[in-house]
Structures are given as C-alpha cells and as structure tokens.
Design a protein around this motif. Structure first.
Motif, PDB file in Angstrom:
ATOM      1  N   GLN A   1       1.176 -48.293 -18.695  1.00  0.00           N
ATOM      2  CA  GLN A   1       0.747 -46.919 -18.926  1.00  0.00           C
ATOM      3  C   GLN A   1       1.460 -45.970 -17.969  1.00  0.00           C
ATOM      4  OE1 GLN A   1      -0.965 -45.178 -20.945  1.00  0.00           O
ATOM      5  NE2 GLN A   1      -2.191 -46.597 -22.155  1.00  0.00           N
ATOM      6  N   VAL A   2       1.773 -44.785 -18.460  1.00  0.00           N
ATOM      7  CA  VAL A   2       2.430 -43.750 -17.660  1.00  0.00           C
ATOM      8  C   VAL A   2       1.616 -42.466 -17.795  1.00  0.00           C
ATOM      9  CG1 VAL A   2       4.518 -42.382 -17.329  1.00  0.00           C
ATOM     10  CG2 VAL A   2       4.704 -44.787 -18.015  1.00  0.00           C
ATOM     11  N   HIS A   3       1.373 -41.819 -16.678  1.00  0.00           N
ATOM     12  CA  HIS A   3       0.606 -40.577 -16.665  1.00  0.00           C
ATOM     13  C   HIS A   3       1.509 -39.446 -16.200  1.00  0.00           C
ATOM     14  CE1 HIS A   3      -2.910 -38.105 -16.705  1.00  0.00           C
ATOM     15  NE2 HIS A   3      -2.887 -37.880 -15.406  1.00  0.00           N
ATOM     16  N   LEU A   4       1.516 -38.363 -16.954  1.00  0.00           N
ATOM     17  CA  LEU A   4       2.407 -37.237 -16.676  1.00  0.00           C
ATOM     18  C   LEU A   4       1.589 -35.960 -16.513  1.00  0.00           C
ATOM     19  CD1 LEU A   4       4.876 -38.061 -19.581  1.00  0.00           C
ATOM     20  CD2 LEU A   4       5.264 -38.582 -17.189  1.00  0.00           C
ATOM     21  N   VAL A   5       1.895 -35.191 -15.484  1.00  0.00           N
ATOM     22  CA  VAL A   5       1.186 -33.939 -15.250  1.00  0.00           C
ATOM     23  C   VAL A   5       2.205 -32.842 -14.949  1.00  0.00           C
ATOM     24  CG1 VAL A   5      -0.505 -32.708 -13.855  1.00  0.00           C
ATOM     25  CG2 VAL A   5      -0.842 -35.139 -14.358  1.00  0.00           C
ATOM     26  N   GLU A   6       2.240 -31.838 -15.826  1.00  0.00           N
ATOM     27  CA  GLU A   6       3.165 -30.715 -15.631  1.00  0.00           C
ATOM     28  C   GLU A   6       2.521 -29.609 -14.802  1.00  0.00           C
ATOM     29  OE1 GLU A   6       3.690 -32.016 -20.051  1.00  0.00           O
ATOM     30  OE2 GLU A   6       2.062 -31.697 -18.623  1.00  0.00           O
ATOM     31  N   SER A   7       3.370 -28.853 -14.133  1.00  0.00           N
ATOM     32  CA  SER A   7       2.924 -27.670 -13.404  1.00  0.00           C
ATOM     33  C   SER A   7       4.090 -26.704 -13.285  1.00  0.00           C
ATOM     34  CB  SER A   7       2.382 -28.029 -12.017  1.00  0.00           C
ATOM     35  OG  SER A   7       3.387 -28.653 -11.244  1.00  0.00           O
ATOM     36  N   GLY A   8       3.794 -25.487 -12.892  1.00  0.00           N
ATOM     37  CA  GLY A   8       4.853 -24.517 -12.622  1.00  0.00           C
ATOM     38  C   GLY A   8       5.047 -23.460 -13.672  1.00  0.00           C
ATOM     39  N   GLY A   9       4.318 -23.524 -14.763  1.00  0.00           N
ATOM     40  CA  GLY A   9       4.467 -22.502 -15.790  1.00  0.00           C
ATOM     41  C   GLY A   9       3.853 -21.184 -15.339  1.00  0.00           C
ATOM     42  N   GLY A  10       3.992 -20.188 -16.172  1.00  0.00           N
ATOM     43  CA  GLY A  10       3.426 -18.887 -15.863  1.00  0.00           C
ATOM     44  C   GLY A  10       4.142 -17.796 -16.625  1.00  0.00           C
ATOM     45  N   SER A  11       3.949 -16.576 -16.160  1.00  0.00           N
ATOM     46  CA  SER A  11       4.580 -15.416 -16.805  1.00  0.00           C
ATOM     47  C   SER A  11       5.792 -14.983 -15.999  1.00  0.00           C
ATOM     48  CB  SER A  11       3.573 -14.279 -16.909  1.00  0.00           C
ATOM     49  OG  SER A  11       2.502 -14.632 -17.755  1.00  0.00           O
ATOM     50  N   VAL A  12       6.896 -14.767 -16.690  1.00  0.00           N
ATOM     51  CA  VAL A  12       8.154 -14.392 -16.052  1.00  0.00           C
ATOM     52  C   VAL A  12       8.791 -13.281 -16.878  1.00  0.00           C
ATOM     53  CG1 VAL A  12      10.380 -15.224 -15.208  1.00  0.00           C
ATOM     54  CG2 VAL A  12       8.455 -16.803 -15.363  1.00  0.00           C
ATOM     55  N   GLN A  13       9.472 -12.384 -16.196  1.00  0.00           N
ATOM     56  CA  GLN A  13      10.203 -11.346 -16.935  1.00  0.00           C
ATOM     57  C   GLN A  13      11.538 -11.888 -17.417  1.00  0.00           C
ATOM     58  OE1 GLN A  13      10.437  -7.667 -14.706  1.00  0.00           O
ATOM     59  NE2 GLN A  13       8.578  -6.987 -15.741  1.00  0.00           N
ATOM     60  N   ALA A  14      12.006 -11.345 -18.507  1.00  0.00           N
ATOM     61  CA  ALA A  14      13.313 -11.733 -19.036  1.00  0.00           C
ATOM     62  C   ALA A  14      14.379 -11.586 -17.964  1.00  0.00           C
ATOM     63  CB  ALA A  14      13.653 -10.894 -20.254  1.00  0.00           C
ATOM     64  N   GLY A  15      15.246 -12.586 -17.904  1.00  0.00           N
ATOM     65  CA  GLY A  15      16.282 -12.613 -16.886  1.00  0.00           C
ATOM     66  C   GLY A  15      15.869 -13.330 -15.617  1.00  0.00           C
ATOM     67  N   GLY A  16      14.595 -13.626 -15.503  1.00  0.00           N
ATOM     68  CA  GLY A  16      14.090 -14.281 -14.313  1.00  0.00           C
ATOM     69  C   GLY A  16      14.213 -15.790 -14.380  1.00  0.00           C
ATOM     70  N   SER A  17      13.655 -16.436 -13.362  1.00  0.00           N
ATOM     71  CA  SER A  17      13.747 -17.887 -13.229  1.00  0.00           C
ATOM     72  C   SER A  17      12.388 -18.472 -12.892  1.00  0.00           C
ATOM     73  CB  SER A  17      14.733 -18.264 -12.113  1.00  0.00           C
ATOM     74  OG  SER A  17      16.026 -17.793 -12.390  1.00  0.00           O
TER      75      SER A  17
END
Length: 126
Positions: free
Chosen positions: A1-17
C-alpha cells in the motif's frame, strides 16, 4: 500500500508561481514512478507531468517550459514547481504512484493507476 498526501495549492495570480508537494509513505516502491495530474471542473482528469525510476520527466505540452517535476528520495517527497501560471492551469491537482504504469512516460489510461492522493486545489486568477 502507498499513501499520498498533496499540499501547497492555493490562489495565485496569473504569471505567478507556486510549488506543490506530495508526501509518499508506505511501500518503498511508491517512490519509484510518480506523476502529477489535474482535473478542472467539467473536464476529464489529465496528465501534467510524470517522473520515472531514473528520474526522467515527461510533461504534457501545455506545461512544458513552465512546470518542473522533481522528487527527493530521502524525504519521500514529490514536487511540482509551477511557474508562469495561467488561468487555464486552474484545477484540482493530484499526485499518483504506480510502479509500472508511470514508468514509461504519460500513461494512456489514467484511471488504472494504483495510488492517488486526495488532491489540492490551484486557482489562477487573471
């Protein structure tokens, strides 16, 4: 079994990173071949970037030159650095692990991948 947890999303303006992170736990083979996928409202899930067992990346055309997939084997972590973001990059982003189907470039059948995270939302405003 493999468990995956994402993070780091959010709201960004166009052209941003922004950078997405996927923490991987469980079977050590989970870190072998991995990928990032995304799904926008009303659309099918699509491949964004995959990385194979020797660290070779493959990108979908729309993100080439803007996104970079990488991993830290010591930290059991997968990353997606996203630069020059566009409103059309807005989607739920998922990481996936599959020691077979993600080892040969972008997989043809995404729904057959073995392990998925719960997703993290990225919203790019113009």
């Amino acid at each position: 079994q493999v468990h995956l947890v994402e993070s780091g999303g959010g709201s960004v303006q166009a052209g941003g990173s922004t950078r997405l992170t996927c923490s991987v736990s469980g079977d050590a083979r989970g870190m072998y071949c991995l990928g990032w996928f995304r799904q926008a409202p009303g659309q099918e899930r699509e491949g964004v970037a995959v990385i194979n067992g020797v660290g070779r990346p493959t990108y979908t055309d729309s993100v080439k030159g803007r996104f970079t997939i990488s991993r830290d084997m010591a930290k059991n972590t997968l990353y997606l650095q996203m630069n020059t973001l566009k409103p059309e990059d807005t989607a739920m982003y998922y990481c996936a692990s599959d020691p077979g189907r993600l080892c040969h470039g972008m997989p043809p059948f995404i729904d057959r991948l073995s392990y998925w995270g719960q997703g993290t939302q990225v919203t790019v405003s113009s």
